[in-house]
Design an enzyme around this catalytic site. Structure first.
Site, PDB file in Angstrom:
ATOM      1  N   ARG A 103       0.846  -1.188   0.000  1.00 57.89           N
ATOM      2  CA  ARG A 103       0.000   0.000   0.000  1.00 57.89           C
ATOM      3  C   ARG A 103       0.887   1.245   0.000  1.00 57.89           C
ATOM      4  NH1 ARG A 103      -1.904   1.075   4.360  1.00 57.89           N
ATOM      5  NH2 ARG A 103      -1.291  -0.662   5.692  1.00 57.89           N
ATOM      6  N   TYR A 246      -1.331  -3.598  -6.873  1.00 60.55           N
ATOM      7  CA  TYR A 246      -1.092  -4.429  -5.684  1.00 60.55           C
ATOM      8  C   TYR A 246      -2.138  -4.232  -4.587  1.00 60.55           C
ATOM      9  CZ  TYR A 246       1.872  -7.383  -2.792  1.00 60.55           C
ATOM     10  OH  TYR A 246       2.365  -8.441  -2.064  1.00 60.55           O
ATOM     11  N   LYS A 255      -9.525  -1.913   1.657  1.00 64.16           N
ATOM     12  CA  LYS A 255      -9.225  -0.732   2.475  1.00 64.16           C
ATOM     13  C   LYS A 255      -9.978   0.502   1.968  1.00 64.16           C
ATOM     14  CE  LYS A 255      -6.159  -3.119   4.769  1.00 64.16           C
ATOM     15  NZ  LYS A 255      -6.465  -3.614   6.111  1.00 64.16           N
ATOM     16  N   HIS A 275     -11.065  -1.687  11.457  1.00 61.13           N
ATOM     17  CA  HIS A 275      -9.940  -2.531  11.051  1.00 61.13           C
ATOM     18  C   HIS A 275      -9.733  -3.594  12.134  1.00 61.13           C
ATOM     19  CE1 HIS A 275      -5.384  -2.618   9.852  1.00 61.13           C
ATOM     20  NE2 HIS A 275      -6.069  -3.520   9.192  1.00 61.13           N
ATOM     21  N   SER A 297      -0.582  -3.268  11.887  1.00 61.72           N
ATOM     22  CA  SER A 297       0.091  -4.346  11.146  1.00 61.72           C
ATOM     23  C   SER A 297       1.196  -4.961  11.991  1.00 61.72           C
ATOM     24  CB  SER A 297       0.733  -3.812   9.870  1.00 61.72           C
ATOM     25  OG  SER A 297      -0.052  -2.831   9.312  1.00 61.72           O
ATOM     26  N   CYS A 299       1.176  -7.302  14.197  1.00 60.55           N
ATOM     27  CA  CYS A 299       0.890  -7.610  15.603  1.00 60.55           C
ATOM     28  C   CYS A 299       0.141  -8.937  15.737  1.00 60.55           C
ATOM     29  CB  CYS A 299       0.079  -6.501  16.242  1.00 60.55           C
ATOM     30  SG  CYS A 299       0.986  -4.953  16.411  1.00 60.55           S
ATOM     31  N   ASP A 322      -9.717  -9.121   9.138  1.00 62.82           N
ATOM     32  CA  ASP A 322      -9.175  -7.782   8.853  1.00 62.82           C
ATOM     33  C   ASP A 322     -10.159  -6.629   9.061  1.00 62.82           C
ATOM     34  OD1 ASP A 322      -6.921  -6.210   8.039  1.00 62.82           O
ATOM     35  OD2 ASP A 322      -7.819  -5.954   6.072  1.00 62.82           O
ATOM     36  N   ARG A 418       2.016 -12.053  -0.111  1.00 61.78           N
ATOM     37  CA  ARG A 418       0.643 -12.309   0.339  1.00 61.78           C
ATOM     38  C   ARG A 418       0.065 -13.605  -0.203  1.00 61.78           C
ATOM     39  NH1 ARG A 418      -1.909  -8.210   3.649  1.00 61.78           N
ATOM     40  NH2 ARG A 418      -0.466  -6.465   3.649  1.00 61.78           N
TER      41      ARG A 418
END
Ligand code: OXD
Ligand code: MN
Length: 634
Positions: A103, A246, A255, A275, A297, A299, A322, A418
Site C-alpha cells: 500500500r 497491488y 481498504k 480494522h 500491522s 501484531c 481484517d 501475500r
C-alpha cells in the site's frame, strides 16, 4: 512519488490529446449521495470507457468459467505461474513489479471539500484539483486493454448490513482476486438491477498499450506506473485508483471501500467500519461469545483470528481477519459482520507453529504474490517451515539458497508477500460467517506491539475509557526501536491509514455510538502480547496461550471474576488468570502486569502530545480520560 501535474516527462502515451475530458461521476437522484440502479451504472461505465479508451468492455459474472479463462490468460501473459497441480492444486504465483509491492500511504488521498474534514492524519487534496489531475492520467489509460466491470457486495449479498460496489479495472489479476475477496458477479449485479445504491470504484494500472499516435508497446507481466493515486472522495463516496496493481491499492473493496469510504458512510448512518478481526469463542458448556480486535500491522491479527486455544474448554472459530462493520441492533447490542469473503494475508511468519490453521487453509485455490517458488513447483516463505529448502527461485525470479541469504540477508519472499484465499476454505471458519445478520459483540480488544510499559491485559472501566484505549493505541515500528517511546507510532484504533475523515470526529463518533448502546455495549480491553523482560526476551508466550487472556476477559464479562483496580483500569486479581500448564514464573507474571507510575506519566505526556494536533475537535471526554489517568497515577 511523482505528481501527475508535472508529467512533461510522462512516458505513458495518450494523455495530452484527451486531457480536456472531465472525470466522470455517476448520476445520483436528487437528495442521494450514492448512485442507484443499473441505468446509472451503465452510463457511468460508458463514460469511464470514453475517457480511458479500452479495446473492450467486459461485465464480469463471477462464474468459475470466467475465473478459469482469466487464470489461463494471466498464465499466458506471464503474470501467473501455475503451481504444481498435485502439491498446490488450482493455485498460482504472481510476481509483482519490484516497485509495486505494498500500500502506498504517501499517495493515498482523502479529497474532502474542507481540509479539516480529512483531518491532520490524512493526506488531503482539493476534490476539484484532484479530479482534474485524475482526468489527465486516466485519459487513454486503458488503451489496448480490456476494461472489466466488477459488481461486488461487501457482506453477504442482500444482508441488512451489506453494501454493493462496482469496480471498473483494467487488471485481470484484480478481477480474479476480487472474486476471492468479495461476493463478486451476478448476485451483486442483481442487487444493482433491483435498485440498490452502489459505490463507484475505478482502477487502472496506468500502462496503456497504445499511444496517441497509434504506436504500440508490448505488455509486461505486472503493468503499473510510477505515478500513483489512491484517491477517495468521501462526500461523493467515490474511489479512483491509478498506477498500482497491488493489494489494498487495487482491490478496491478492501481498504478503500470497506474502511475509508465505509467509515464516512458509517459516521453519517450511525454505525462503525473498523480494522478488526472477528472470532467466536464457544465454551465446553455451550456458551458463545464474540470478540473483535484491532491491532496495527505486524501484531499477529491473522494468528489471533485463527487461534487454537491452549485452554481445552474454549473452541475458537473464525469470522474475519481484517475488517468488521458494526451496527447497533434493535436489541441494543452491537452486531458485527465481516464484509469480506477472503483473506489477503501476509505470508512471511505464517507457519506450522505460529498459525497451523492458515497453513491448512492454503492447500488449494490460492493466489500467492511475491513469495518464493520451490524447485518442485510449490511455494515457500520465511517462517513456513523452520528450515528453508536448499534452493528456491525468490520473489524477484532469481536463484536463492540459504547461503545467499546468509551472505546478503536477502529474503526469499518479499516481507509483504501475500496469499489470497477464500474464507470458506479455512478449516475453522465459523458456520455463521456467511450469515448477513452478523453476531452480537461481547468484547472489543485494542492492542499494539509494546516492549515496555503496557501490561498484558487491562479491562476498561466503561465505554469512554475504552475509547481512550483505542485512541491511544501505539506500536513500536521496528525491532531496533523496541523499548523506546520515541520510536513508536500512535495508530488510533489501528485506523491511522484507513480513516476516511477527521480522526478526532471519528473518536467522537465512537463516543456517540457507545452512548446509544449504554449498558448493552460490549466490554473494551487493551492487550499487549509483546512485553519484554530485562534480558530482551518476550515475557508472554503468545499464540495459543493468548486464549488465557480472552478467558479472563470473558469471565469478567460474565461476572465470574471481578479483577483488581490499577491506575490503568482493571487487571486480573491474584489467581484469576488461568495459568495451569504454563511455564511462567511469578516474577515474569508480575512484570507482565506491572504499572510503573513514572513511565506512565511519560506515556500520558506522549498521548497528550499526539492529541494536540486535533485541536478543538478532540472530544472533551478524551481530555477528561487523560486527566483522570494522571490523577490515578498520582
Ligand atoms: C492489510 C493491512 O493488508 O492492514 O490488511 O495493510
Ligand atoms: Mn489490515
Amino acid at each position: 512519488m511523482r505528481s501527475a501535474l508535472d508529467l512533461q516527462d510522462r512516458t505513458t502515451p495518450g494523455a495530452e490529446a484527451s486531457h480536456q475530458k472531465p472525470l466522470p461521476t455517476p448520476h445520483r437522484k436528487p437528495g442521494h449521495t450514492l448512485p442507484r440502479g443499473l441505468g446509472a451504472a451503465r452510463d457511468f461505465v460508458a463514460e469511464v470507457a470514453d475517457l480511458t479508451e479500452p479495446d473492450a468492455v467486459v461485465w464480469c459474472d463471477g462464474s468459475e468459467v470466467e475465473r478459469d479463462r482469466l487464470n489461463e490468460e494471466l498464465c499466458a501473459a506471464g503474470t501467473f505461474v501455475r503451481l504444481d497441480p498435485q502439491l498446490r492444486p488450482s493455485s498460482f504465483l504472481a510476481r509483482s513489479d519490484p516497485k509495486d509491492v505494498a500500500r502506498v500511504e504517501a499517495a493515498t488521498f482523502i479529497c474532502a471539500e474542507d481540509e479539516a474534514d480529512a483531518g491532520p492524519t490524512n493526506n488531503w487534496r482539493d476534490p476539484a484539483q484532484m479530479r482534474a489531475e485524475l482526468a489527465h492520467v486516466f485519459a487513454g489509460s486503458m488503451r489496448g486493454r480490456t476494461m472489466y466491470v466488477v459488481p461486488f457486495s461487501m457482506g453477504p449479498v442482500g444482508g441488512p448490513t451489506a453494501k454493493v460496489g462496482i469496480e471498473i479495472t483494467d487488471s485481470p489479476y484484480v478481477v480474479v482476486s476480487m472474486r476471492i475477496m468479495t461476493r463478486m458477479g451476478e448476485a451483486a449485479l442483481a442487487q444493482v438491477e433491483a435498485g440498490d445504491e452502489w459505490v463507484p470504484a475505478v482502477h487502472s494500472v496506468g500502462m496503456p498499450l497504445v499511444g496517441d499516435d497509434g504506436s504500440e508497446r508490448a505488455d509486461v507481466p505486472w503493468p503499473c506506473n510510477e505515478t500513483k493515486y489512491i484517491s477517495h472522495f468521501p462526500q461523493d463516496r467515490e474511489i479512483w485508483s491509478y498506477g498500482s496493481g497491488y493489494g489494498g491499492n487495487a482491490l478496491l473493496g478492501k481498504k478503500c471501500y470497506a474502511l475509508r469510504i465505509a467509515s464516512a458512510l458509517a459516521r453519517d448512518e450511525g454505525w462503525l467500519a473498523e480494522h478488526m478481526l472477528l472470532i467466536r469463542l464457544t465454551h465446553a458448556d455451550g456458551r458463545r461469545f464474540h470478540v473483535a480486535a484491532a491491532f496495527p500491522s505486524a501484531c499477529g491479527k491473522t494468528n489471533l483470528a485463527m487461534l487454537r486455544s491452549a485452554l481445552p474448554e474454549w473452541t475458537v472459530t473464525t469470522l474475519g481477519d481484517d475488517i468488521v462493520w458494526l451496527r447497533p441492533g434493535e436489541d441494543g447490542r452491537l452486531w458485527a459482520i465481516n464484509p469480506e469473503a477472503g483473506f489477503f494475508g501476509v505470508a512471511p511468519g505464517t507457519g506450522v507453529r505460529t498459525n497451523p490453521t492458515a497453513v491448512e487453509t492454503l492447500t488449494h485455490d490460492v493466489i500467492f504474490t511475491n513469495v518464493a517458488r520451490t524447485d518442485d513447483g510449490d511455494v515457500w516463505w520465511e517462517g513456513l517451515t523452520p528450515e528453508p529448502p536448499d534452493h528456491l527461485v525468490d520473489w524477484l525470479g532469481e536463484d536463492w539458497t540459504p547461503q545467499v541469504a546468509a551472505e546478503t540477508g536477502r529474503p526469499a519472499a518479499h516481507p509483504n508477500s501475500r496469499f489470497t484465499v477464500s474464507a470458506a476454505q479455512c478449516p475453522i471458519i465459523d458456520p455463521d460467517w456467511d450469515d448477513g445478520a452478523g453476531v452480537p459483540l461481547d468484547l472489543i480488544l485494542f492492542g499494539g506491539r509494546r516492549a515496555t510499559n503496557v501490561p498484558l491485559v487491562t479491562a476498561a472501566r466503561d465505554w469512554e475509557h475504552g475509547v481512550f484505549f483505542g485512541a491511544s493505541i501505539s506500536s513500536e515500528r521496528t525491532a531496533a526501536a523496541e523499548g523506546t517511546i520515541g520510536d513508536m507510532r500512535r495508530d488510533p484504533f489501528a485506523m491511522l491509514p484507513f480513516c476516511g475523515y477527521n480522526m478526532a470526529d471519528y473518536f467522537g463518533h465512537w463516543l456517540a455510538v457507545g452512548a446509544q448502546l449504554g449498558a448493552r455495549a460490549p466490554q473494551i480491553a487493551a492487550v499487549n502480547w509483546f512485553r519484554k523482560g530485562a534480558d530482551g526476551s518476550f515475557l508472554w508466550p503468545g499464540f495459543a496461550e493468548n486464549a488465557r487472556v480472552l478467558d479472563w476477559l470473558l469471565r469478567l464479562v460474565e461476572g465470574e471474576v471481578t479483577g483488581k483496580q490499577t491506575p490503568l483500569g482493571l487487571a486480573p486479581a491474584d489467581g484469576e488468570l488461568h495459568l495451569h500448564g504454563l511455564d511462567l514464573s511469578a516474577e515474569d507474571l508480575a512484570e507482565l502486569e506491572r504499572v510503573d507510575p513514572a513511565a506512565w506519566h511519560a506515556e500520558a505526556d506522549s498521548i497528550e502530545e499526539y492529541f494536540v494536533q486535533f485541536g478543538d475537535r478532540l472530544p472533551e471526554a478524551l481530555r477528561d480520560q487523560l486527566a483522570a489517568l494522571r490523577e490515578r497515577l498520582g
